[in-house]
Design an enzyme around this catalytic site. Structure first.
Site, PDB file in Angstrom:
ATOM      1  N   GLU A 369      43.849   7.504  62.636  1.00 35.03           N
ATOM      2  CA  GLU A 369      44.296   6.483  63.597  1.00 35.03           C
ATOM      3  C   GLU A 369      43.164   5.517  63.905  1.00 35.03           C
ATOM      4  OE1 GLU A 369      46.027   7.774  67.318  1.00 35.03           O
ATOM      5  OE2 GLU A 369      47.249   9.296  66.309  1.00 35.03           O
TER       6      GLU A 369
HETATM    7  C1  BGC Z   1      47.214   9.196  70.080  1.00 32.72           C
HETATM    8  C2  BGC Z   1      48.420   8.296  70.035  1.00 32.72           C
HETATM    9  C3  BGC Z   1      48.243   7.159  71.024  1.00 32.72           C
HETATM   10  C4  BGC Z   1      47.038   6.355  70.613  1.00 32.72           C
HETATM   11  C5  BGC Z   1      46.752   5.165  71.502  1.00 32.72           C
HETATM   12  C6  BGC Z   1      45.913   8.482  70.207  1.00 32.72           C
HETATM   13  O1  BGC Z   1      45.167   9.099  71.198  1.00 32.72           O
HETATM   14  O2  BGC Z   1      47.224  10.097  69.015  1.00 32.72           O
HETATM   15  O3  BGC Z   1      49.553   9.053  70.273  1.00 32.72           O
HETATM   16  O4  BGC Z   1      49.369   6.363  71.138  1.00 32.72           O
HETATM   17  O5  BGC Z   1      45.903   7.170  70.608  1.00 32.72           O
HETATM   18  O6  BGC Z   1      46.492   5.569  72.803  1.00 32.72           O
END
Ligand code: BGC
EC number: 3.2.1.21
Length: 458
Positions: A369
């Site tokens: 992410e």
């Molecule tokens: C999480 C997501 C969240 C993103 C933005 C991460 O901590 O895995 O679910 O939406 O960050 O806050």
């Protein structure tokens, strides 16, 4: 003689292109079940802790909830089509435990199993690889009633759930992640009470940490024993931490925050144990550790997913219990921030990649992410989000820099594919490459989505 101008002397950053990362680098986008699916009661699904928590007044901004979310449950064929049209080759999403096992264990919901069958098959038909997260924060409420993450029995419940998913989807899913950010779901959910299930204090947090660590390894072992050829990972929230001033007190405070945010869950899995020397107040975790646990906390993951958004700057604070440290917000430091009030700090991802690359036991790193929330506006059927494009370019530039210096990074996933339910913040912070109108549920690709497509198409 050639005249050199000033710019020629500045060291050049490596040119940003997909090719510069190499052919085997994995590119993708991420979502999570509760944040996009909706269909919270459809076809035999059980309630999750987020269904319950978001139904309580005042827990989520504007009392938003994920009952409908992006209606991905029904709209996934169109969304996957859109993903394919943007040339995105890998899709990371999570399974809803309560959709598959409404009571957390025992009775299987065959309609839930069939839903993920359809989703996975559809991905494969479109040439998109499914990367599955087993737990992205939506614990079955039935299990929370039995103590949730504070009850050691969760290791057995989780093992049953993982085995069900591996048995059912393992023929088609080759990439698995056991947990999403255990520090966040234990910290925000069981210590601060700002996320589901809304519990507070050390009495809940400490056992939740230990049981999540046990499940992290147990989930890995279950997958490996049933799917020996699968790539098995787990994910961590990671932020580069720095002291505010070069003073011993701030430096030590930063070290404590780093241990809590970046080391607490990875180190036991690598056989290093919990970083209790830097987190003395967590020593009571030893009460929950059985002799055989030290071994059982370990698992050699094929990859580690790191999720990075910002950096944290830390100041010593006499008054803050336990940690004696405070985070200094970007506003006070007068540095750029996103709608989440997180500092925009691209070098942070560079430092984190080097930090994690130094752990001998990590075989490879995938950035599962990275992304940002900005105040996007839909105008004339378009969403122009140059800030997000710049954010992604600058972070990727730092990923490439780290990679070229030898960091062990092999993939990058944008958070998120579509705007979605941002937990306690509701629907306002938008992270998507694709805009969702939450009234009509219409999708509009943002300029960042087109930028990512062009980048991926080279
Ligand atoms: C999480 C997501 C969240 C993103 C933005 C991460 O901590 O895995 O679910 O939406 O960050 O806050």
């Amino acid at each position: 003689m050639v005249q050199h101008n000033k710019e020629d002397q500045i060291p050049q950053e490596p040119a940003l292109s997909r090719a510069a990362f190499g052919d085997s680098f994995s590119w993708g986008v991420s979502t999570a079940a509760y944040q996009v699916e909706g269909a919270h009661e459809a076809e035999g699904k059980g309630a999750s802790i987020w269904d319950i928590f978001s139904g309580l007044k005042g827990k989520v901004k504007q009392n938003h909830n994920g009952n409908l979310a992006c209606d991905f449950f029904n709209r996934y064929p169109d969304d996957l089509q859109l993903m394919q049209s943007l040339s995105i080759p890998n899709f990371r999403f999570s399974l809803s435990w309560a959709r598959l096992l409404p009571d957390g264990y025992g009775r299987v919901n065959s309609a839930g199993l069939a839903y993920y069958d359809r989703l996975i098959d559809h991905c494969l038909e479109l040439g998109i690889n499914p990367w599955v997260t087993l737990y992205h924060w939506d614990l079955p409420h039935a299990l929370e009633k039995k103590g949730g993450w504070t009850n050691r029995d969760i290791v057995g419940w989780f093992q049953e759930y993982v085995a069900l998913c591996a048995k059912h989807y393992g023929d088609r899913v080759k990439h698995w992640m056991v947990l999403n950010e255990p520090m966040v779901f234990t910290g925000a959910g069981y210590f601060l009470g700002v996320h589901a299930p809304g519990r507070r204090g050390f009495g809940s947090f400490i056992p939740a940490v230990h049981h999540a660590s046990m499940c992290q390894a147990e989930g890995g072992r279950t997958l490996r024993s049933m799917l020996p050829d699968a790539e098995i990972g787990t994910t961590f929230s990671c932020s580069h931490v720095e002291p505010l001033r070069p003073q011993e007190k701030d430096i030590k405070a930063a070290k404590r925050v780093d241990a809590l945010l970046n080391r607490l869950f990875i180190e036991p899995s690598l056989g290093l144990g919990y970083p209790l020397d830097d987190l003395k107040f967590m020593r009571r975790i030893e009460k929950y550790i059985k002799p055989e646990d030290e071994q059982d906390l370990q698992f050699d993951f094929d990859f580690i997913g790191i999720q990075n958004y910002t950096r944290e700057v830390v100041k010593y604070s006499f008054w803050t219990p336990f940690m004696q440290a405070n985070l200094v917000p970007p506003r006070k430091r007068k540095v750029p921030q996103t709608l989440m009030k997180w500092e925009v700090y691209p070098e942070g991802i560079y430092h984190i990649l080097h930090k994690y690359s130094q752990y001998k036991g990590i075989k490879k790193i995938i950035i599962t992410e990275n992304g940002a929330a900005f105040p996007d506006q839909l105008a004339d059927g378009q969403v122009h989000d140059p800030e997000r494009v710049t954010f992604l370019q600058q972070y990727l530039q730092q990923v490439l820099r780290a990679k070229q210096e030898g960091a062990n990074v092999h993939g990058y996933f944008v958070w998120s594919f579509v705007d979605n339910f941002e937990w306690a913040e509701g629907y306002d912070p938008r992270f998507g490459l694709v805009h969702v109108d939450f009234e009509t549920l219409q999708r509009t690709v943002k300029s960042s989505g087109y930028w990512y497509r062009d980048f991926l198409e080279g």
